[in-house]
Write a protein that holds these residues in place. Sequence first.
Motif, PDB file in Angstrom:
ATOM      1  N   UNK A 141      -8.882  -3.470   7.451  1.00 29.49           N
ATOM      2  CA  UNK A 141      -8.476  -2.782   8.679  1.00 29.49           C
ATOM      3  C   UNK A 141      -7.006  -2.388   8.637  1.00 29.49           C
ATOM      4  N   UNK A 142      -6.200  -3.244   8.036  1.00 27.11           N
ATOM      5  CA  UNK A 142      -4.765  -3.023   7.868  1.00 27.11           C
ATOM      6  C   UNK A 142      -4.382  -3.618   6.519  1.00 27.11           C
ATOM      7  N   UNK A 143      -3.121  -3.429   6.135  1.00 34.94           N
ATOM      8  CA  UNK A 143      -2.682  -4.015   4.864  1.00 34.94           C
ATOM      9  C   UNK A 143      -1.211  -4.368   4.927  1.00 34.94           C
ATOM     10  N   UNK A 144      -0.846  -5.386   4.154  1.00 36.16           N
ATOM     11  CA  UNK A 144       0.553  -5.795   4.007  1.00 36.16           C
ATOM     12  C   UNK A 144       1.046  -5.286   2.659  1.00 36.16           C
ATOM     13  N   UNK A 145       2.130  -4.523   2.675  1.00 38.20           N
ATOM     14  CA  UNK A 145       2.719  -4.009   1.434  1.00 38.20           C
ATOM     15  C   UNK A 145       4.220  -4.244   1.476  1.00 38.20           C
ATOM     16  N   UNK A 146       4.839  -4.142   0.336  1.00 37.04           N
ATOM     17  CA  UNK A 146       6.286  -4.300   0.248  1.00 37.04           C
ATOM     18  C   UNK A 146       6.924  -3.080  -0.401  1.00 37.04           C
ATOM     19  N   UNK A 147       6.236  -1.972  -0.252  1.00 30.12           N
ATOM     20  CA  UNK A 147       6.751  -0.679  -0.707  1.00 30.12           C
ATOM     21  C   UNK A 147       6.168   0.383   0.214  1.00 30.12           C
ATOM     22  N   UNK A 148       7.016   1.214   0.802  1.00 28.64           N
ATOM     23  CA  UNK A 148       6.547   2.248   1.722  1.00 28.64           C
ATOM     24  C   UNK A 148       5.603   3.187   0.985  1.00 28.64           C
ATOM     25  N   UNK A 149       4.371   3.382   1.491  1.00 33.10           N
ATOM     26  CA  UNK A 149       3.417   4.255   0.794  1.00 33.10           C
ATOM     27  C   UNK A 149       3.879   5.698   0.702  1.00 33.10           C
ATOM     28  N   UNK A 150       4.706   6.129   1.651  1.00 34.80           N
ATOM     29  CA  UNK A 150       5.189   7.504   1.626  1.00 34.80           C
ATOM     30  C   UNK A 150       4.109   8.538   1.850  1.00 34.80           C
ATOM     31  N   UNK A 151       3.102   8.185   2.641  1.00 35.67           N
ATOM     32  CA  UNK A 151       1.985   9.075   2.940  1.00 35.67           C
ATOM     33  C   UNK A 151       1.961   9.312   4.447  1.00 35.67           C
ATOM     34  N   UNK A 152       1.975  10.571   4.870  1.00 35.38           N
ATOM     35  CA  UNK A 152       2.098  10.878   6.296  1.00 35.38           C
ATOM     36  C   UNK A 152       0.930  10.356   7.123  1.00 35.38           C
ATOM     37  N   UNK A 153      -0.251  10.254   6.511  1.00 36.34           N
ATOM     38  CA  UNK A 153      -1.420   9.780   7.256  1.00 36.34           C
ATOM     39  C   UNK A 153      -1.400   8.274   7.501  1.00 36.34           C
ATOM     40  N   UNK A 154      -0.521   7.559   6.806  1.00 41.89           N
ATOM     41  CA  UNK A 154      -0.448   6.111   6.939  1.00 41.89           C
ATOM     42  C   UNK A 154       0.798   5.729   7.726  1.00 41.89           C
TER      43      UNK A 154
END
Length: 287
Positions: A141-154
Amino acid sequence: MTNPEVSLRDLRSFLAVVEEGTFTDAAIALGTTQASVSRHVGALERTLGVRLLQRGGRVVTVTTAGRRVLRHARASVEEARAVVRAAHDEGREVRVGYAWAALGAHTATVQREWARRHPGSELTFVNTTTRFAGLNEGTVDLAVVRRDPGVSQIATAVLGRESRMAALPAEHDLAGRRSLRMADFAGRTVALDTATGTTTTDLWSPDRAPGSWREVRGTDEWLTVIAAGRAIGLTSQATAAQYSRRGVVFRPVRDAPPVEVLLIWWREDPPSVLEELLSLAREAYAG
């Protein structure tokens, strides 16, 4: 030519025979009869126009065509289960993807507090090595990341910040120190996960950069390479809190920039639990 309609019952029977080894054991696993399993597998073979299983002998074997179909059959059955979960498990399970260390030392705390506030609901962290930690695959449903995906839809929100740690082979010449500096990496081989890791080549100035990079994929391969003495690593403190590996020691890096911990979700489809999960995770990092 129209595409053949493949039945989920047929796929389940095929998978059961492959996993159990015989039609008899497949029938037991499915709670049905051997004749029913045989009919469904035969129907699938007629639909696809290929032989999937080689009968004869005590154990059924998978044909070449069957091996090609197997992975897709498993994915189709799992997707059907996900559809059912989506329809009936609203609010009962919240699935949060992560590529490296979830919320680090805060993971269990957040899970326990979620369970206290939401009896009957489960906050589940799902490990994956993909760039968006399972969000793009639709498994979380969601996710934890440590780098900005850089995708406008996210969409992204900062949960907190973590200091960085060096990961070293236990016998490494730097392992005896209490802490390191970024300059200590100069000229050395550093393990680098370019897809999901927090370490990037631009963290160092050219005059004190590592001597070489060893590309890895995921935490397990990263730890294995370091334990074997083939590289050293730079990571967030969450990795040190979440994982231990014999032969690997972690040391703080005093002058390394902190790592932002981000929660991500589809901008056009925010989960109903978003605000509460954000608040709970931020509380944990602030405390």
